[in-house]
Design a protein around this motif. Structure first.
Motif, PDB file in Angstrom:
ATOM      1  N   SER A  67     -15.138   7.105   7.719  1.00  0.00           N
ATOM      2  CA  SER A  67     -15.951   8.325   7.818  1.00  0.00           C
ATOM      3  C   SER A  67     -15.064   9.565   7.896  1.00  0.00           C
ATOM      4  O   SER A  67     -15.338  10.495   8.646  1.00  0.00           O
ATOM      5  CB  SER A  67     -16.860   8.253   9.051  1.00  0.00           C
ATOM      6  N   TRP A  68     -13.985   9.557   7.101  1.00  0.00           N
ATOM      7  CA  TRP A  68     -13.066  10.705   7.045  1.00  0.00           C
ATOM      8  C   TRP A  68     -13.142  11.424   5.712  1.00  0.00           C
ATOM      9  O   TRP A  68     -12.209  12.091   5.288  1.00  0.00           O
ATOM     10  CB  TRP A  68     -11.631  10.235   7.304  1.00  0.00           C
ATOM     11  N   GLY A  69     -14.258  11.288   5.013  1.00  0.00           N
ATOM     12  CA  GLY A  69     -14.429  11.945   3.727  1.00  0.00           C
ATOM     13  C   GLY A  69     -13.821  11.151   2.579  1.00  0.00           C
ATOM     14  O   GLY A  69     -13.036  10.231   2.776  1.00  0.00           O
ATOM     15  N   SER A  70     -14.191  11.524   1.364  1.00  0.00           N
ATOM     16  CA  SER A  70     -13.766  10.780   0.180  1.00  0.00           C
ATOM     17  C   SER A  70     -12.345  11.107  -0.270  1.00  0.00           C
ATOM     18  O   SER A  70     -11.810  10.439  -1.157  1.00  0.00           O
ATOM     19  CB  SER A  70     -14.735  11.042  -0.976  1.00  0.00           C
ATOM     20  N   SER A  71     -11.705  12.118   0.320  1.00  0.00           N
ATOM     21  CA  SER A  71     -10.331  12.449  -0.073  1.00  0.00           C
ATOM     22  C   SER A  71      -9.308  11.589   0.668  1.00  0.00           C
ATOM     23  O   SER A  71      -8.123  11.609   0.348  1.00  0.00           O
ATOM     24  CB  SER A  71     -10.033  13.936   0.174  1.00  0.00           C
ATOM     25  N   TRP A  72      -9.764  10.840   1.652  1.00  0.00           N
ATOM     26  CA  TRP A  72      -8.874   9.919   2.382  1.00  0.00           C
ATOM     27  C   TRP A  72      -8.942   8.534   1.753  1.00  0.00           C
ATOM     28  O   TRP A  72     -10.007   8.077   1.328  1.00  0.00           O
ATOM     29  CB  TRP A  72      -9.302   9.823   3.852  1.00  0.00           C
ATOM     30  N   GLY A  73      -7.794   7.859   1.694  1.00  0.00           N
ATOM     31  CA  GLY A  73      -7.760   6.471   1.246  1.00  0.00           C
ATOM     32  C   GLY A  73      -8.213   6.283  -0.182  1.00  0.00           C
ATOM     33  O   GLY A  73      -7.968   7.118  -1.057  1.00  0.00           O
ATOM     34  N   GLU A  74      -8.897   5.177  -0.442  1.00  0.00           N
ATOM     35  CA  GLU A  74      -9.432   4.883  -1.776  1.00  0.00           C
ATOM     36  C   GLU A  74     -10.852   5.434  -1.864  1.00  0.00           C
ATOM     37  O   GLU A  74     -11.835   4.726  -1.666  1.00  0.00           O
ATOM     38  CB  GLU A  74      -9.401   3.367  -2.035  1.00  0.00           C
ATOM     39  N   GLY A 130      -3.946   4.096  -0.654  1.00  0.00           N
ATOM     40  CA  GLY A 130      -4.390   3.059  -1.574  1.00  0.00           C
ATOM     41  C   GLY A 130      -3.598   1.776  -1.455  1.00  0.00           C
ATOM     42  O   GLY A 130      -2.507   1.756  -0.894  1.00  0.00           O
ATOM     43  N   GLY A 131      -4.176   0.683  -1.977  1.00  0.00           N
ATOM     44  CA  GLY A 131      -3.551  -0.623  -1.875  1.00  0.00           C
ATOM     45  C   GLY A 131      -4.122  -1.410  -0.705  1.00  0.00           C
ATOM     46  O   GLY A 131      -5.009  -0.926   0.005  1.00  0.00           O
ATOM     47  N   VAL A 132      -3.631  -2.607  -0.508  1.00  0.00           N
ATOM     48  CA  VAL A 132      -4.078  -3.423   0.622  1.00  0.00           C
ATOM     49  C   VAL A 132      -3.223  -3.093   1.834  1.00  0.00           C
ATOM     50  O   VAL A 132      -2.011  -3.314   1.833  1.00  0.00           O
ATOM     51  CB  VAL A 132      -3.994  -4.928   0.314  1.00  0.00           C
ATOM     52  N   PHE A 133      -3.873  -2.561   2.867  1.00  0.00           N
ATOM     53  CA  PHE A 133      -3.166  -2.147   4.078  1.00  0.00           C
ATOM     54  C   PHE A 133      -2.647  -3.375   4.821  1.00  0.00           C
ATOM     55  O   PHE A 133      -3.420  -4.226   5.248  1.00  0.00           O
ATOM     56  CB  PHE A 133      -4.105  -1.352   4.980  1.00  0.00           C
ATOM     57  N   THR A 134      -1.333  -3.445   4.946  1.00  0.00           N
ATOM     58  CA  THR A 134      -0.698  -4.546   5.671  1.00  0.00           C
ATOM     59  C   THR A 134       0.225  -4.000   6.750  1.00  0.00           C
ATOM     60  O   THR A 134       1.073  -4.717   7.273  1.00  0.00           O
ATOM     61  CB  THR A 134       0.140  -5.411   4.704  1.00  0.00           C
ATOM     62  N   GLY A 135       0.051  -2.716   7.067  1.00  0.00           N
ATOM     63  CA  GLY A 135       0.975  -2.033   7.971  1.00  0.00           C
ATOM     64  C   GLY A 135       0.877  -2.485   9.408  1.00  0.00           C
ATOM     65  O   GLY A 135      -0.056  -3.202   9.803  1.00  0.00           O
ATOM     66  N   TYR A 136       1.852  -2.017  10.174  1.00  0.00           N
ATOM     67  CA  TYR A 136       1.861  -2.356  11.594  1.00  0.00           C
ATOM     68  C   TYR A 136       0.725  -1.631  12.312  1.00  0.00           C
ATOM     69  O   TYR A 136       0.493  -0.445  12.108  1.00  0.00           O
ATOM     70  CB  TYR A 136       3.191  -1.974  12.237  1.00  0.00           C
ATOM     71  N   CYS A 137       0.014  -2.353  13.154  1.00  0.00           N
ATOM     72  CA  CYS A 137      -0.986  -1.743  14.031  1.00  0.00           C
ATOM     73  C   CYS A 137      -1.213  -2.702  15.186  1.00  0.00           C
ATOM     74  O   CYS A 137      -0.972  -3.901  15.068  1.00  0.00           O
ATOM     75  CB  CYS A 137      -2.295  -1.464  13.295  1.00  0.00           C
ATOM     76  N   PHE A 165       0.837  -1.193   0.000  1.00  0.00           N
ATOM     77  CA  PHE A 165       0.000   0.000   0.000  1.00  0.00           C
ATOM     78  C   PHE A 165       0.874   1.245   0.000  1.00  0.00           C
ATOM     79  O   PHE A 165       2.069   1.184   0.280  1.00  0.00           O
ATOM     80  CB  PHE A 165      -0.952   0.005   1.198  1.00  0.00           C
ATOM     81  N   LYS A 166       0.250   2.374  -0.326  1.00  0.00           N
ATOM     82  CA  LYS A 166       0.964   3.644  -0.394  1.00  0.00           C
ATOM     83  C   LYS A 166       0.353   4.658   0.571  1.00  0.00           C
ATOM     84  O   LYS A 166      -0.806   4.556   0.965  1.00  0.00           O
ATOM     85  CB  LYS A 166       0.903   4.213  -1.816  1.00  0.00           C
ATOM     86  N   LEU A 167       1.172   5.637   0.931  1.00  0.00           N
ATOM     87  CA  LEU A 167       0.710   6.760   1.737  1.00  0.00           C
ATOM     88  C   LEU A 167       0.599   7.988   0.845  1.00  0.00           C
ATOM     89  O   LEU A 167       1.225   8.060  -0.209  1.00  0.00           O
ATOM     90  CB  LEU A 167       1.677   7.035   2.887  1.00  0.00           C
ATOM     91  N   GLY A 168      -0.200   8.952   1.270  1.00  0.00           N
ATOM     92  CA  GLY A 168      -0.369  10.162   0.472  1.00  0.00           C
ATOM     93  C   GLY A 168      -0.592  11.383   1.345  1.00  0.00           C
ATOM     94  O   GLY A 168      -0.938  11.277   2.529  1.00  0.00           O
ATOM     95  N   VAL A 169      -0.389  12.551   0.748  1.00  0.00           N
ATOM     96  CA  VAL A 169      -0.600  13.820   1.452  1.00  0.00           C
ATOM     97  C   VAL A 169      -2.091  14.129   1.414  1.00  0.00           C
ATOM     98  O   VAL A 169      -2.634  14.487   0.368  1.00  0.00           O
ATOM     99  CB  VAL A 169       0.204  14.953   0.784  1.00  0.00           C
TER     100      VAL A 169
END
Length: 341
Positions: free
Chosen positions: A306-313, A271-278, A76-80
């Motif tokens: 519920s963080w709006g459509s500009s977050w994530g996919e 975006g992508g499949v989140f596989t990060g540490y949590c 997955f990727k991170l974005g501003v």
């Protein structure tokens, strides 16, 4: 000759120092311009220049973090996004409002509740409740920690569509304002099961149009709250720490789930499949609205946020499914539940 060489060395040092300063100044100017563009895009206004300078420094550090992460090999990727001027601690405090119920934790330990989907034996390879018209558009809780209300409402919107054939956008603000008898505290956090209990006791929930979202705590409008657009008769908890059971539930309807969304990777997921540490310190309520598998064989949950459509996919996240931990990635299988029509 020695003096000439010394002069050259000194001159070279001065030129190098001047170039470094110019390069640094250019970086600062470019970062300010980048921050200004971001402010315009997200409508951000600060109280004074000191606050602006402080936020730009956070913005700069977050950009470096995002770039460093994206340079690595991840699924997955991170974005501003709109959270780029917040520290991770600020982000968690403002946007993650799930409060685990001690009562429910004790009940889960006994595993005495019923589970109507226990005997489901056939589950499709993939499922997306959006494609079946059971999911409303992505909403934005804004700076109010009432994710629990959005999670519960999304699950109720889903079962209402499945039971009546009508997709109705229901009111989160009604829960924020009126569901105050138990542990739920509006923008200060709450629990989805408690929201379901309120809806049952209230004999229904009104529409978002009738009781619009304000993003702040308010006084309950009992007149509007009495105009019911949909109702439920009960709810059930999915057996805890059991992704297979959660799959059976989501195969039949969208379900409320709690996750640990505290990390910076969640803050800036794009975006992508989140596989990060949590971890499994549940702090955010969302809704599982499907599941699937990628071309490389990675299984995932499709989750509405519920963080709006500009977050994530476009407001959604795909989270890795069938992980080694029984709690599921980020604890997604720990405290899931669904309403009953």
């Amino acid at each position: 000759m020695a003096k000439f060489l010394l002069v050259l060395l000194v001159f070279g040092f001065i030129i190098s120092h001047v170039v470094s300063i110019r390069s640094l100044n250019r970086d600062v100017i470019e970062m300010k311009e980048e921050h200004e563009k971001w402010m315009v895009k997200h409508g951000r206004v600060y109280k004074d220049e000191d606050e602006k300078e402080h936020r730009m420094e956070i913005f700069k550090n977050n950009l470096k973090l995002i770039e460093l992460f994206n340079a690595g090999d991840h699924k997955f990727k991170l974005g501003v996004n709109q959270f780029a001027d917040l520290t991770n601690e600020e982000f968690k405090t403002i946007y993650n409002g799930f409060k685990p119920s001690l009562k429910k934790i004790k009940e889960v330990a006994t595993e005495s509740s019923s589970f109507r989907y226990e005997n489901v034996s056939v589950t499709p390879v993939s499922l997306d409740w959006r494609m079946k018209g059971a999911v409303t558009a992505v909403k934005d809780q804004s700076q109010c920690g009432c994710c629990w209300a959005f999670s519960a409402v999304a699950a109720m919107e889903g079962i209402t569509k499945l039971s009546t054939g009508k997709l109705i956008s229901l009111s989160e603000q009604e829960l924020v304002d009126c569901d105050t008898a138990g542990e739920d505290e509006g923008c200060n956090g709450g629990f989805m099961d408690n929201a379901f209990e309120f809806i049952i006791k209230n004999k229904g929930l009104t529409t978002e149009l009738n009781y619009p979202y304000k993003g702040t705590d308010g006084k309950c409008n009992t007149k509007q709250s009495a105009i019911h657009a949909a109702s439920i008769t009960g709810f059930e908890d999915v057996p805890s720490n059991n992704e297979a059971a959660l799959l059976k539930a989501v195969t039949n309807q969208p379900a409320s789930v709690a996750i640990d969304a505290s990390g910076y990777a969640f803050q800036f997921y794009s975006g992508g499949v989140f596989t990060g540490y949590c971890g499994t310190d549940l702090d955010h309520g969302v809704t599982a609205v499907g599941y699937g598998i990628t071309s490389d064989g990675t299984k995932y949950w499709l989750v509405k946020n519920s963080w709006g459509s500009s977050w994530g996919e476009k407001g959604y996240i795909r989270m890795e499914r069938d992980v080694d931990a029984e709690q599921g990635l980020c604890g997604i299988a720990m405290q899931a539940s669904y309403p009953i029509a």
